[in-house]
Structures are given as C-alpha cells and as structure tokens.
Design a protein around this motif. Sequence first.
Motif, PDB file in Angstrom:
ATOM      1  N   TYR A 146     -64.865   8.753 -40.587  1.00 15.00           N
ATOM      2  CA  TYR A 146     -64.443   9.410 -41.827  1.00 15.00           C
ATOM      3  C   TYR A 146     -65.499  10.410 -42.282  1.00 15.00           C
ATOM      4  O   TYR A 146     -65.186  11.534 -42.680  1.00 15.00           O
ATOM      5  CB  TYR A 146     -64.225   8.339 -42.885  1.00 15.00           C
ATOM      6  CG  TYR A 146     -63.598   8.831 -44.171  1.00 15.00           C
ATOM      7  CD1 TYR A 146     -62.222   8.987 -44.280  1.00 15.00           C
ATOM      8  CD2 TYR A 146     -64.385   9.112 -45.278  1.00 15.00           C
ATOM      9  CE1 TYR A 146     -61.639   9.416 -45.469  1.00 15.00           C
ATOM     10  CE2 TYR A 146     -63.820   9.545 -46.469  1.00 15.00           C
ATOM     11  CZ  TYR A 146     -62.441   9.694 -46.556  1.00 15.00           C
ATOM     12  OH  TYR A 146     -61.878  10.132 -47.733  1.00 15.00           O
ATOM     13  N   ALA A 147     -66.766   9.991 -42.211  1.00 16.45           N
ATOM     14  CA  ALA A 147     -67.866  10.871 -42.627  1.00 16.45           C
ATOM     15  C   ALA A 147     -67.950  12.099 -41.744  1.00 16.45           C
ATOM     16  O   ALA A 147     -68.235  13.210 -42.205  1.00 16.45           O
ATOM     17  CB  ALA A 147     -69.184  10.100 -42.592  1.00 16.45           C
ATOM     18  N   CYS A 148     -67.714  11.914 -40.449  1.00 12.63           N
ATOM     19  CA  CYS A 148     -67.851  13.011 -39.492  1.00 12.63           C
ATOM     20  C   CYS A 148     -66.701  14.000 -39.583  1.00 12.63           C
ATOM     21  O   CYS A 148     -66.901  15.201 -39.423  1.00 12.63           O
ATOM     22  CB  CYS A 148     -67.899  12.445 -38.075  1.00 12.63           C
ATOM     23  SG  CYS A 148     -69.507  12.561 -37.290  1.00 12.63           S
ATOM     24  N   ARG A 149     -65.504  13.499 -39.835  1.00 14.38           N
ATOM     25  CA  ARG A 149     -64.340  14.319 -39.534  1.00 14.38           C
ATOM     26  C   ARG A 149     -63.396  14.589 -40.698  1.00 14.38           C
ATOM     27  O   ARG A 149     -63.049  15.727 -40.976  1.00 14.38           O
ATOM     28  CB  ARG A 149     -63.551  13.641 -38.394  1.00 14.38           C
ATOM     29  CG  ARG A 149     -62.363  14.437 -37.888  1.00 14.38           C
ATOM     30  CD  ARG A 149     -62.829  15.704 -37.192  1.00 14.38           C
ATOM     31  NE  ARG A 149     -61.720  16.488 -36.699  1.00 14.38           N
ATOM     32  CZ  ARG A 149     -61.104  17.447 -37.364  1.00 14.38           C
ATOM     33  NH1 ARG A 149     -61.458  17.732 -38.593  1.00 14.38           N
ATOM     34  NH2 ARG A 149     -60.116  18.126 -36.819  1.00 14.38           N
ATOM     35  N   PHE A 150     -62.994  13.547 -41.408  1.00 15.93           N
ATOM     36  CA  PHE A 150     -61.798  13.673 -42.226  1.00 15.93           C
ATOM     37  C   PHE A 150     -61.988  14.418 -43.532  1.00 15.93           C
ATOM     38  O   PHE A 150     -61.019  14.928 -44.099  1.00 15.93           O
ATOM     39  CB  PHE A 150     -61.196  12.288 -42.486  1.00 15.93           C
ATOM     40  CG  PHE A 150     -60.698  11.629 -41.237  1.00 15.93           C
ATOM     41  CD1 PHE A 150     -59.567  12.089 -40.599  1.00 15.93           C
ATOM     42  CD2 PHE A 150     -61.394  10.565 -40.673  1.00 15.93           C
ATOM     43  CE1 PHE A 150     -59.116  11.509 -39.428  1.00 15.93           C
ATOM     44  CE2 PHE A 150     -60.957   9.979 -39.503  1.00 15.93           C
ATOM     45  CZ  PHE A 150     -59.818  10.445 -38.875  1.00 15.93           C
ATOM     46  N   LEU A 151     -63.201  14.480 -44.057  1.00 21.25           N
ATOM     47  CA  LEU A 151     -63.409  15.186 -45.319  1.00 21.25           C
ATOM     48  C   LEU A 151     -63.655  16.668 -45.121  1.00 21.25           C
ATOM     49  O   LEU A 151     -63.841  17.406 -46.083  1.00 21.25           O
ATOM     50  CB  LEU A 151     -64.580  14.555 -46.087  1.00 21.25           C
ATOM     51  CG  LEU A 151     -64.247  13.218 -46.755  1.00 21.25           C
ATOM     52  CD1 LEU A 151     -65.519  12.526 -47.214  1.00 21.25           C
ATOM     53  CD2 LEU A 151     -63.303  13.418 -47.928  1.00 21.25           C
ATOM     54  N   GLY A 152     -63.668  17.130 -43.867  1.00 20.88           N
ATOM     55  CA  GLY A 152     -63.815  18.550 -43.595  1.00 20.88           C
ATOM     56  C   GLY A 152     -65.227  19.064 -43.744  1.00 20.88           C
ATOM     57  O   GLY A 152     -65.433  20.266 -43.918  1.00 20.88           O
ATOM     58  N   PHE A 153     -66.234  18.161 -43.691  1.00 27.29           N
ATOM     59  CA  PHE A 153     -67.619  18.604 -43.791  1.00 27.29           C
ATOM     60  C   PHE A 153     -67.964  19.554 -42.645  1.00 27.29           C
ATOM     61  O   PHE A 153     -67.423  19.450 -41.548  1.00 27.29           O
ATOM     62  CB  PHE A 153     -68.590  17.424 -43.725  1.00 27.29           C
ATOM     63  CG  PHE A 153     -68.565  16.550 -44.940  1.00 27.29           C
ATOM     64  CD1 PHE A 153     -68.463  17.095 -46.201  1.00 27.29           C
ATOM     65  CD2 PHE A 153     -68.649  15.173 -44.823  1.00 27.29           C
ATOM     66  CE1 PHE A 153     -68.450  16.292 -47.330  1.00 27.29           C
ATOM     67  CE2 PHE A 153     -68.640  14.362 -45.941  1.00 27.29           C
ATOM     68  CZ  PHE A 153     -68.534  14.923 -47.199  1.00 27.29           C
ATOM     69  N   ARG A 154     -68.893  20.455 -42.921  1.00 29.14           N
ATOM     70  CA  ARG A 154     -69.423  21.272 -41.846  1.00 29.14           C
ATOM     71  C   ARG A 154     -70.217  20.404 -40.875  1.00 29.14           C
ATOM     72  O   ARG A 154     -70.683  19.319 -41.231  1.00 29.14           O
ATOM     73  CB  ARG A 154     -70.271  22.411 -42.408  1.00 29.14           C
ATOM     74  CG  ARG A 154     -69.421  23.503 -43.039  1.00 29.14           C
ATOM     75  CD  ARG A 154     -70.252  24.605 -43.628  1.00 29.14           C
ATOM     76  NE  ARG A 154     -70.961  24.158 -44.827  1.00 29.14           N
ATOM     77  CZ  ARG A 154     -71.806  24.939 -45.491  1.00 29.14           C
ATOM     78  NH1 ARG A 154     -72.071  26.156 -45.064  1.00 29.14           N
ATOM     79  NH2 ARG A 154     -72.398  24.484 -46.582  1.00 29.14           N
ATOM     80  N   PHE A 155     -70.381  20.900 -39.665  1.00 30.81           N
ATOM     81  CA  PHE A 155     -70.922  20.112 -38.557  1.00 30.81           C
ATOM     82  C   PHE A 155     -72.236  19.428 -38.909  1.00 30.81           C
ATOM     83  O   PHE A 155     -72.391  18.213 -38.715  1.00 30.81           O
ATOM     84  CB  PHE A 155     -71.105  21.031 -37.343  1.00 30.81           C
ATOM     85  CG  PHE A 155     -71.783  20.386 -36.175  1.00 30.81           C
ATOM     86  CD1 PHE A 155     -71.116  19.474 -35.380  1.00 30.81           C
ATOM     87  CD2 PHE A 155     -73.095  20.703 -35.862  1.00 30.81           C
ATOM     88  CE1 PHE A 155     -71.744  18.876 -34.301  1.00 30.81           C
ATOM     89  CE2 PHE A 155     -73.731  20.116 -34.790  1.00 30.81           C
ATOM     90  CZ  PHE A 155     -73.052  19.197 -34.007  1.00 30.81           C
ATOM     91  N   SER A 156     -73.195  20.170 -39.431  1.00 29.79           N
ATOM     92  CA  SER A 156     -74.525  19.611 -39.675  1.00 29.79           C
ATOM     93  C   SER A 156     -74.474  18.456 -40.661  1.00 29.79           C
ATOM     94  O   SER A 156     -75.125  17.417 -40.458  1.00 29.79           O
ATOM     95  CB  SER A 156     -75.469  20.701 -40.179  1.00 29.79           C
ATOM     96  OG  SER A 156     -74.944  21.309 -41.358  1.00 29.79           O
TER      97      SER A 156
END
Length: 300
Positions: A146-156
């Motif tokens: 969820y932290a990596c992907r689903f909230l749409g955060f930038r890669f870093s």
Amino acid sequence: MALEQLNRLDVDTQVLRQLETGTANLRFTPFLEKEFHAYSVDQMVARGRLAASVAFLFALVVSSIEFILGGTVVTDTSGIVAVAVLAPLFGLVLIATYVPALARHYEAIAAVSVALAGVSIVYVSQVASLNGASYMLATVVLINLYACRFLGFRFSLGVSLASFLVLAHVVIGLIINYPMGELLYMTAILGAATVIGTVSSYNWENTMRKAFVEQRLLNELAQRDGLTGLYNRRIFDDYIQRVWRQARREQVPVEIILIDIDHFKIYNDLHGHQAGDDCLRRVALTISDAAKRPFDFGAR
C-alpha cells in the motif's frame, strides 16, 4: 511530427530536450521539476482519494469483525488499533484529498499517516502472531505494498516508506523477542513485497512523467504558429487583454511593435515558397531572441 521539425518550431527547448533524453532517470530540469510537482500532486490526490477510501472502510470492517469474534487479546487489540489509529489516519488522508488547503500537503500528510499506521500494524500483527493468530502477518505485507503503490506516491517516497516498514518490522520483532527464524522469514517476504512495490512505483512515476512531458509539449504546440513558432492569434488576444488590464491598474504604458517584411512577396515569388518560409522563420527567431524581458511577447 518529427522531433527535427519540432525543433524548428520555437517551442519550449526544455520540454524538447526532456523528450529527447527520456524520463527513465525520474528527474527533470529544476524549472520542469517544479511544474511536474504541481502536476503530480493532482494525480496523487485523485489516486489517493480512492485508496484512502478503501483503507478507511477496510479499517472499519476489520474492527467490526474483530469485535464480533471478541473475547481474545488478539481481537481486542487489533480492533482497538483499527478504530483508534487506522480509521482516523486514513480518514485524515481522505479529508486531505477534498480540502484544497490540505491537498497541497497531501504527500506529507499521507506519508506520515501511512508510516504511523504501518508501525501500528506491524506491532499488532507480531503480538497477534505470538498469541497464535499468525494470519495477521498478512496485513504487514498489505501495508507495505500500500505504501509503495496504491496512494500514488512518487518513487523515492514510496520506496522509502516501504523500506522504513521493513526496518520497523525487524526492530519491533527484536524488542518483543519474536522468534528469530520466523522474524527472518517474514522479513524476507516483506523484502520481496518491497521489490515488487518498487518496480510498480517506478513504472507509475515514469508513466506519469511521460504523460506530463507529452501534455506540456502538446499545450505548447497548441499555442504556437505552426510555421514560425511564435505565439498564435488566440494566445495573443488572451495575453494582450491581461496585460492591458494590469497596465490600467498600475497606470503604466503598453508598447506594441508591429513588424512587416518589406518586399516579401517579390522575394517569395523569386526564390520560391520554401525560401519564403525560411525567411519568415529567421525573422521570427530574431523577434523571439529580442523578447527577453519578463512581459515581452512575440506573436504572429
């Protein structure tokens, strides 16, 4: 239209240069990076609204199920955490996607919320596992992805959050004396989930950057005269109205220089239309090079 043709049009050279170099390094020039940040926040807010809604409802459903099962340390603890920690945190993220003043800080709000929620989930899952509910460890994998992907955060940021949660899993496990073999096994699974999430996060940001560059270029081309690269009549009309209103407010003059090319028809008929087009481009380039002050504007 070929890149060489686009270069002959006097469009934004930074966008063209970025189009040539690509987006694989996930970095633009400072000017474009600032514009991309505003663009990416809009994309993240739209994506985060759905993700936060799902997480908020998930927390409420889990807490309801745990209280229905009731009567154990595991259900009581996880239910309380879901109601007192997870639901408020994801509710805050959801609110941030609707309130403009908070939306500007969406990335920071969502990152802190996910970090706090992740640490809570790691702790509760490990305690639950020690009490015989090892199935709770699956939620640690979910929050990591969820932290990596689903909230749409930038890669870093996505990778940093996922790595932080893996570290939190190890540290909390050592503090509560979680069995070392199981701790290492679960850490390896979380590491694999982080790799999967990292690849997905990278592809998401790379796609978002490509879309930004292409949209920026199309917008620029839509504002330009196709032959000379100067701004077109539509943009001129809009710009001159805004400048005129500002000049009236500030009581300052507006200067307009009209330029014509003497004997152009004779030159065009004598040397051909291609030479005439090249002549117009050279004159347009000279005008563009001379329009260097903040409010200077060249249009055809």
